[in-house]
Design a protein around this motif. Structure first.
Motif, short mmCIF file in Angstrom:
data_model
loop_
_atom_site.label_atom_id
_atom_site.label_comp_id
_atom_site.label_asym_id
_atom_site.label_seq_id
_atom_site.Cartn_x
_atom_site.Cartn_y
_atom_site.Cartn_z
N ALA A 137 0.93 -1.39 0.20
CA ALA A 137 -0.07 0.04 -0.11
C ALA A 137 0.80 1.25 -0.10
N TRP A 138 1.81 1.25 0.60
CA TRP A 138 2.83 2.36 0.76
C TRP A 138 3.60 2.52 -0.46
N MET A 139 4.16 1.43 -1.11
CA MET A 139 4.69 1.25 -2.26
C MET A 139 3.94 1.93 -3.41
N VAL A 140 2.62 1.69 -3.48
CA VAL A 140 1.86 2.41 -4.42
C VAL A 140 1.69 3.85 -4.08
N LEU A 141 1.82 4.38 -2.95
CA LEU A 141 1.70 5.94 -2.52
C LEU A 141 3.03 6.57 -2.65
N LEU A 142 4.16 5.75 -2.46
CA LEU A 142 5.48 6.56 -2.48
C LEU A 142 6.16 6.64 -3.91
N ARG A 143 5.91 5.59 -4.66
CA ARG A 143 6.58 5.50 -6.03
C ARG A 143 6.68 6.76 -6.69
N SER A 144 7.70 7.11 -7.93
CA SER A 144 7.61 8.20 -8.41
C SER A 144 6.42 8.45 -9.01
N GLU A 145 5.56 7.64 -9.46
CA GLU A 145 4.45 7.80 -10.35
C GLU A 145 3.05 7.74 -9.28
N GLY A 146 3.67 7.63 -8.15
CA GLY A 146 2.34 7.22 -7.19
C GLY A 146 1.66 8.69 -6.68
N LEU A 147 0.67 8.31 -5.79
CA LEU A 147 -0.10 9.34 -5.64
C LEU A 147 0.32 10.92 -5.07
N ILE A 148 1.24 10.49 -4.07
CA ILE A 148 1.84 11.66 -3.31
C ILE A 148 2.57 12.54 -4.61
N ASN A 149 3.47 11.84 -5.38
CA ASN A 149 4.06 12.49 -6.31
C ASN A 149 3.18 13.26 -7.18
N SER A 150 2.28 12.58 -7.74
CA SER A 150 1.28 13.26 -8.49
C SER A 150 0.60 14.41 -8.06
N LEU A 176 10.49 6.38 -2.51
CA LEU A 176 10.45 4.96 -2.33
C LEU A 176 12.08 4.62 -2.47
N TYR A 177 12.38 3.58 -2.09
CA TYR A 177 13.75 2.91 -1.88
C TYR A 177 14.90 3.86 -1.44
N THR A 178 14.54 4.50 -0.09
CA THR A 178 15.19 5.37 0.78
C THR A 178 15.25 4.93 2.08
N VAL A 195 10.63 -5.49 4.24
CA VAL A 195 10.25 -4.09 4.13
C VAL A 195 11.46 -3.57 3.52
N THR A 196 12.72 -3.94 3.90
CA THR A 196 13.92 -3.41 3.29
C THR A 196 14.00 -3.81 1.94
N ASP A 197 13.65 -4.98 1.55
CA ASP A 197 13.86 -5.49 0.27
C ASP A 197 13.03 -4.77 -0.64
N LEU A 198 11.55 -4.63 -0.45
CA LEU A 198 10.59 -3.77 -0.98
C LEU A 198 10.91 -2.40 -0.97
N MET A 199 11.10 -1.76 -0.16
CA MET A 199 10.96 -0.28 -0.02
C MET A 199 12.33 0.43 0.25
N GLY A 200 13.29 -0.37 0.33
CA GLY A 200 14.69 0.12 0.60
C GLY A 200 15.59 0.29 -0.37
N GLY A 201 15.23 -0.84 -1.44
CA GLY A 201 16.18 -0.99 -2.57
C GLY A 201 17.43 -1.57 -2.01
N SER A 202 18.53 -1.31 -2.82
CA SER A 202 19.92 -2.10 -2.62
C SER A 202 20.47 -1.39 -1.52
N ARG A 203 20.17 0.01 -1.36
CA ARG A 203 21.15 0.84 -0.40
C ARG A 203 20.91 0.64 0.86
N THR A 204 19.71 0.01 1.35
CA THR A 204 19.49 0.23 2.96
C THR A 204 19.40 -1.21 2.98
#
Lengths: 382, 271, 288
Positions: free
Chosen positions: C123-136, C151-153, C228-237
Motif C-alpha cells: 500500500a505504501w509502495m503504491v503511494l510513495l513511488r515516483s508515479e504514485g499518488l503523493i508525487n502526482s 521509495l527506495y530510501t 520491508v527493506t527488500d521492497l521499500m529500501g532497494g539495495s542501498r538500505t
C-alpha cells in the motif's frame, strides 16, 4: 461400632516442613468425626491424604482393614466434598451427580433412578438442567454433597464445606448435613476451623495443632475436659491463668496464683511443672460482697460490661493485674469500677501443662480484641 | 479518566491522525483496484476487470490452495502438540519442563528470519527436499508455541480441585483429561488453533526459507508479484484479503461479544 | 498443591514427550546447527567444511558489516520510539472511551494488525513511488517540478517498519492502560496532582510494563526484518535481516549468515534481558 478408617503414624512433610505429625486415629462406622483446628494445623492435609490427593511421607491409611495408602483417588471407596465444591462447570446438576456412577459403569436406568432419588433428598428437584453457575451457594453446596453421597462411599470427607456460605445458611445446612449423615449411615469425616460447628455436629472431635492431634473426644468432653492448654483456648472461651502446682490433697490439686491459693479437683500436672488453670467464664460467679465459706476466690475490679441479650459478660481486672472474663445472667447489675469477688468450684477449674504460645502468633478466628457476643474466642488476653 | 478539555481534544486529534495513517494507504489501494488504468495513477473509470483477471490467475488460486493445506495441517499438529505440552507443563513436574518451556518461548522471541534459516539448514543437511511438508513442519513450530501459550493461560484459571473431584468420583487420568479438562480448556484450544491458523496463513518469512518449487503459498505469491512491480491485480488481490480479514475480525468481535453477554446472563440468573 | 506422584508414567509421557521431541528436532537442533555452522569453515564452493573457524565472526568486524549492524539497531530503535510515541496517544484514547466505543476503536487497530504485512507494505509502495499518488498530487499543485525519490530510501524503510509494527505497540499499551484503575487517577488529582503530574507520576509508571512489552514487540521483529527493506529500501538500505537472507539464499555463505544470525539472536537477548530486568514480574511476552 467397628472401625472403618484407621490412620497409623501418619506423617506428611512439605519440603521437609512437617505439617502432619504421627497421627494415629480410629474412626468408627457411621460416626460423624471432625478435625478441628486453626488454618495451617494440618487438618486439611490429613483429609487430603485420606482422599488420596496427597501422598503421606510415612504411615499407613487403612479402610476396613485394607491398606489404601498407595491407591489413587479413583480406586478408593471414599469421596470428598471440596471446600469450593469443585462442581464441573460445563455439566448440569444431573450430569455432575451422575458422574461418579457413570465412572463405575452403572446402567443408564440405575444412574437415572439413583440421581433422581438423591436430588429429591437434597431438595434439588427442578434444578436438574441448571449449570453450577446458575445455582445459589447453598444449592451448589447441596449438589456437591449429593454428587459424593450418591456413590454410598464408606467414608465421606468434607473439607470446610460450609465456609463459603453466610452464617444463616450455614446453620440451616448444618442441620441438614447432620440429618443426612444420620439417615444415610455414612461415616462423615469433617474438617472445620469453626469450633461451634464442630461441637454441634460431631460425634467425636479431633483437635489438631501444628500437625499434632492434641485431643480426640466427644464434643462434651473436649469442651469440659480439654486435654491441653491449646484445646482449652481454641474450643470455646476460657480464662487461662498461670499457676504453680504446690501439692495435692486427696483428689485435689493445690495451686498458687501469686499469693493466692486455689484448689482444682482434677489435674495431671506434677509439682513444679509450668501449669495453667483454665476456667470457663460461665463457671465463675460474681459477688458484690465477699462470700463466706469455702471455694476459690479472686478479687478484682469491673472494667467492662458487655451485654449480649442472653447473658452479661464482665471483664474483671484482678488484683494481680490479670484479666478475667466472667459470664453471668443478663439481669445482673454490675457497673465498671465496682469491686467484686469471683468464685468458682474446684471441679470447674482444669489444670493443664503450660506450653508457650509462639511470640506474636495470633490464632485465626481469634482477634486480638474481645468482641461482644463473640463465642469464637479462645484465650482471654491476660 | 481525568483530563482537561484541551487535553481531551488534543488526544482525539492525535488518535484521529494515527487512524488516518493506518487506514489511508489501505483505502487508497482498495480504491485503485477499481481503476481502469494499468498504471494506477489517474482515475480512468470504474472496472471489475482486475478482479476478473485475478480469478483467472491459476497461480494465485494454486497458492491459495497451498496456503490452506499448510494452515490446516500445521494447525492440527499445533493444536495436538501445543495442548499436550501445555497440559504436561501444568499438571506434572516434568523433568524436562525447563527445556520444554524454553522451546515454547523461543519462537515468540527469535526473529522469523533466524527461524527460517535454521530450518532451511536442517532440511538441507538432513537431505529433506523442500515442499509443502517442510512448510507445514516450520509452521507447526510457532503454531505449537501459540497454542501452548493460550492453553496455558486457560489452564491457569482452571480449578485444580475439579480434576481431584473427578478422580475422587472414580475417573482415571485419561477420563479426567478428556471429560473434565478438555471441555473446560476448549475455548483456549480453539482460540490457540485459530491463532495458529491465522499466523500460518499470514506467514511469509519462515515460509520463504522452507518452501520449495511448487509449494508457493499465498504470501509467497504476493511477494513475487510485488517484486515484479506495481500492478492492479495486486491491488485487487490485496483488497480482497483486506476485506476478508476485516470481516473475520468483525465476526470474531461479534461472537466474542455474544459470549460475553451469555456470561453475564449466567451471573444474572445467580441469586 | 499439585499431586504429581501418582500419574502413571505412560500418561505423563503421553503429555510431555511428543511436543518435546518435535520441538527439539525442528527448533532446538536447527538453532544449534546455525550456531555450530557459524564456527565452521567455508568450503571452496560454499559448502560446510567441519573445521573450527572464527573467520565468519572476523568478517563481521569488517566496517561494511559493522555498518549494517549499527544501521539495523538504529533503524529498529527509531522505529520502536516512533511506534511508542504514536501508539501511546492512540492507546490512551481508546482506553478513555466508553466500553462500546472502545470495542470498535480497538477493532480498528486489530484489523491492520491482522492484514498481511506484505499487503500493507505494498500500500505504501503504491503511494510513495515516483508515479504514485503523493508525487502526482505534489506535481499537480506545482509544489515540485520532478517527482521526489521517496521509495527506495532509508526513510521509506523506517516508514514501512512503523506502519507495520504500530498495532504491535498499541495493543499492549492499551492493555496496561485499560487495567489502570481510574480511581488512581482521581486519587492523584484529589491529592493535588495536575494533569502532567498525574501522567508522569501515576499513569506512566503503571503503564510501563505495557509500554515495554510494546517496545519489545516492535523492536525484535524490526531488527530481523528483511522484507520491508527488500521492497521499500532497494539495495542501498541493507539491514542484518537482509544480510542473513542474502548469505543463505544468494551468496551461499552459510557461515557468515549463521554468524549474523547468532549476532541477531544476541541482540534480541540483550533487549529481552533489559525488559526482564526492568519488569521481572511480567514473565516475557507470552501473555501478549
Amino acid at each position: 461400632m467397628a472401625t472403618v478408617l484407621r490412620l497409623v503414624d501418619l506423617c506428611k512433610n512439605f519440603d521437609s516442613t512437617p505439617v502432619v505429625r504421627n497421627v494415629n486415629l480410629e474412626i468408627r462406622g457411621g460416626e460423624f468425626f471432625t478435625f478441628l483446628g486453626p488454618s495451617g494445623c494440618g487438618k486439611t492435609t490429613t483429609l487430603r491424604m485420606i482422599g488420596g490427593f496427597e501422598q503421606p511421607t510415612s504411615g499407613r491409611i487403612l479402610l476396613d482393614g485394607q491398606d489404601i495408602t498407595d491407591l489413587p483417588p479413583f480406586l478408593r471407596d471414599v469421596n470428598t466434598v471440596f471446600q469450593n465444591y469443585a462442581l464441573f462447570p460445563h455439566m448440569t446438576v444431573v450430569q455432575n451427580v451422575a458422574f461418579g456412577l457413570e465412572m463405575r459403569g452403572a446402567s443408564k436406568a440405575e444412574i437415572a433412578s439413583r440421581v433422581k432419588k438423591m436430588l429429591a433428598i437434597f431438595g434439588l428437584t427442578g434444578l436438574e438442567k441448571r449449570k453450577p453457575a446458575q445455582l445459589s451457594g447453598g444449592q451448589q453446596q447441596r449438589v456437591a454433597v449429593a454428587r459424593s453421597l450418591v456413590l454410598h462411599p464408606r467414608v465421606l470427607l468434607l473439607d470446610e464445606p460450609l465456609a463459603a456460605l453466610d452464617a444463616q445458611l450455614r446453620r440451616q445446612i448444618q442441620i441438614e448435613l447432620k440429618e443426612i449423615q444420620k439417615s444415610s449411615g455414612v461415616t462423615f469425616v469433617y474438617v472445620t476451623h469453626d469450633q461451634e460447628e464442630a461441637l454441634s455436629l460431631s460425634d467425636r472431635i479431633g483437635v489438631m495443632r501444628e500437625g499434632v492431634l492434641e485431643q480426640v473426644a466427644t464434643p462434651r468432653e473436649v469442651y469440659s475436659r480439654p486435654a491441653t492448654r491449646f484445646v482449652a483456648e481454641f474450643v470455646g472461651e476460657n480464662n487461662i491463668l498461670p499457676v504453680r502446682v504446690i501439692g495435692s490433697q486427696g483428689g485435689d490439686t493445690l495451686l498458687e496464683m501469686g499469693h493466692i491459693r486455689v484448689v482444682a479437683r482434677d489435674g495431671r500436672v506434677a509439682k513444679g511443672q509450668p501449669a495453667v488453670l483454665a476456667i470457663r467464664p460461665e463457671n465463675i460467679c460474681l459477688h458484690a460482697e465477699r462470700p463466706v465459706g469455702e471455694g476459690n476466690l479472686l478479687a478484682g475490679v469491673v472494667r467492662e460490661c458487655l451485654y449480649s441479650g442472653t447473658s452479661l459478660k464482665v471483664v474483671l481486672q484482678l488484683d494481680s493485674g490479670q484479666r478475667l472474663l466472667v459470664q453471668t445472667q443478663a439481669g445482673a447489675s454490675f457497673q465498671p469500677e465496682d469491686r467484686v469477688w469471683a468464685a468458682w468450684r474446684p471441679e470447674n477449674g482444669r489444670v493443664l501443662p503450660d506450653h508457650p504460645v509462639p511470640h506474636g502468633q495470633v490464632l485465626p478466628g481469634h482477634p486480638p480484641n474481645p468482641q461482644p457476643g463473640s463465642r469464637r474466642r479462645g484465650r482471654w488476653p491476660g | 479518566m481525568y483530563r482537561t478539555r484541551a487535553g481531551t481534544w488534543g488526544l482525539t486529534i492525535l488518535a484521529a491522525l494515527v487512524y488516518f495513517f493506518l487506514y489511508a494507504p489501505i483505502l487508497l489501494m482498495a480504491v485503485y483496484s477499481f481503476n481502469d488504468s494499468r498504471l494506477n495513477i489517474t482515475w480512468q473509470g470504474f472496472t471489475w476487470k482486475w478482479y476478473l483477471s485475478l480469478w483467472q490467475n491459476a497461480y494465485v488460486l494454486e497458492a491459495m490452495g497451498n496456503s490452506l493445506v499448510v494452515a490446516v495441517v500445521s494447525t492440527l499438529l499445533s493444536v495436538v502438540l501445543g495442548t499436550t505440552a501445555a497440559y504436561g507443563l501444568y499438571r506434572f513436574r516434568l523433568r524436562t519442563a525447563k527445556l520444554l518451556e524454553g522451546l515454547i518461548f523461543i519462537p515468540l522471541v527469535v526473529p522469523d528470519v533466524v527461524l527460517g534459516v535454521s530450518l532451511l539448514v536442517l532440511f538441507v543437511l538432513a537431505g529433506i527436499s523442500l515442499g509443502l511438508h517442510t512448510i507445514i513442519i516450520a509452521h507447526s513450530v510457532f503454531g505449537i508455541a501459540y497454542v501452548a501459550v493460550v492453553v496455558r493461560a486457560r489452564l491457569a484459571g482452571l480449578d485444580p480441585n475439579l480434576e481431584q473431584a473427578a478422580m475422587d468420583l472414580g475417573a482415571d487420568w485419561w477420563t479426567c483429561f478428556h471429560r473434565i479438562v478438555l471441555p473446560l480448556i476448549l475455548p483456549g484450544v480453539v482460540a490457540g488453533g485459530l491463532l495458529a491458523f491465522t499466523v500460518s496463513m499470514d506467514d511469509f518469512v519462515v515460509t520463504f526459507f522452507t518452501a520449495g518449487v511448487g509449494s508457493t503459498t499465498l504470501p509467497l505469491r504476493i511477494y513475487s508479484m510485488l517484486k515484479l512491480g506495481i500492478s492492479p491485480e495486486v491491488n485487487a488481490l490485496s483488497t480482497i484479503l483486506v476485506v476478508v480479514i476485516a470481516l473475520l475480525v468483525l465476526i470474531a468481535q461479534l461472537v466474542l461479544r455474544r459470549g460475553a453477554n451469555n456470561q453475564s446472563n449466567y451471573v444474572g440468573k445467580e441469586w | 498443591m499439585k499431586e504429581t506422584d501418582r500419574a502413571p508414567a505412560w500418561f505423563r509421557s503421553l503429555m510431555g514427550t511428543p511436543p518435546l521431541l518435535w520441538l527439539t528436532i525442528f527448533l532446538g537442533i536447527p538453532l544449534l546447527l546455525v550456531v555450530a555452522i557459524s564456527f565452521t569453515t567455508r568450503g571452496t564452493y560454499g559448502g560446510v567444511v567441519y573445521q573450527f573457524s572464527l573467520a565468519s565472526y572476523a568478517m563481521l568486524l569488517d566496517p561494511l558489516y559493522v555498518g549494517i549492524m549499527v544501521r539495523s539497531l538504529g533503524m529498529a530503535t527509531v522505529a520502536t520510539l516512533v511506534c511508542l510515541l504514536a501508539g501511546y496517544p492512540l492507546a490512551a484514547y481508546i482506553a478513555a472511551a466508553g466500553p462500546e466505543r472502545r470495542r470498535w476503536l480497538l477493532m480498528l487497530v486489530i484489523i491492520p494488525f491482522c492484514i498481511n504485512f506484505l499487503i500493507r507494505t505494498y500500500a505504501w509502495m503504491v503511494l510513495l513511488r515516483s508515479e504514485g499518488l503523493i508525487n502526482s498530487l505534489l506535481m499537480a499543485t506545482g509544489l515540485i517540478e520532478s517527482p521526489l525519490a521517496m521509495l527506495y530510501t532509508p526513510g521509506a524503510v523506517l516508514l514501512g517498519l512503523v506502519y507495520i509494527f504500530l498495532p504491535f505497540a498499541v495493543l499492549p499499551i492499551y492493555a496496561s492502560l485499560e487495567k489502570l484503575d481510574p480511581h488512581l487517577v482521581e486519587a492523584a488529582s484529589d491529592l493535588g496532582a495536575r494533569g502532567g503530574q498525574v501522567l508522569r507520576r501515576v499513569v506512566l509508571p503503571m503503564a510501563a510494563p505495557g509500554i515495554a512489552a510494546g517496545a519489545l514487540l516492535t523492536f525484535i521483529p524490526s531488527l530481523g526484518m528483511f522484507v520491508v527493506t527488500d521492497l521499500m529500501g532497494g539495495s542501498r538500505t541493507m539491514l542484518v535481516g537482509n544480510l542473513i537472507q542474502n548469505q543463505f539464499m544468494a551468496a551461499r555463505n552459510w557461515q557468515l549468515g549463521s554468524a549474523a544470525s547468532v549476532l541477531l539472536i544476541l541482540m534480541v537477548l540483550v533487549g529481552l534481558g533489559i525488559y526482564r530486568r526492568l519488569f521481572p514480574a511480567e514473565g516475557g511476552m507470552g501473555d501478549v
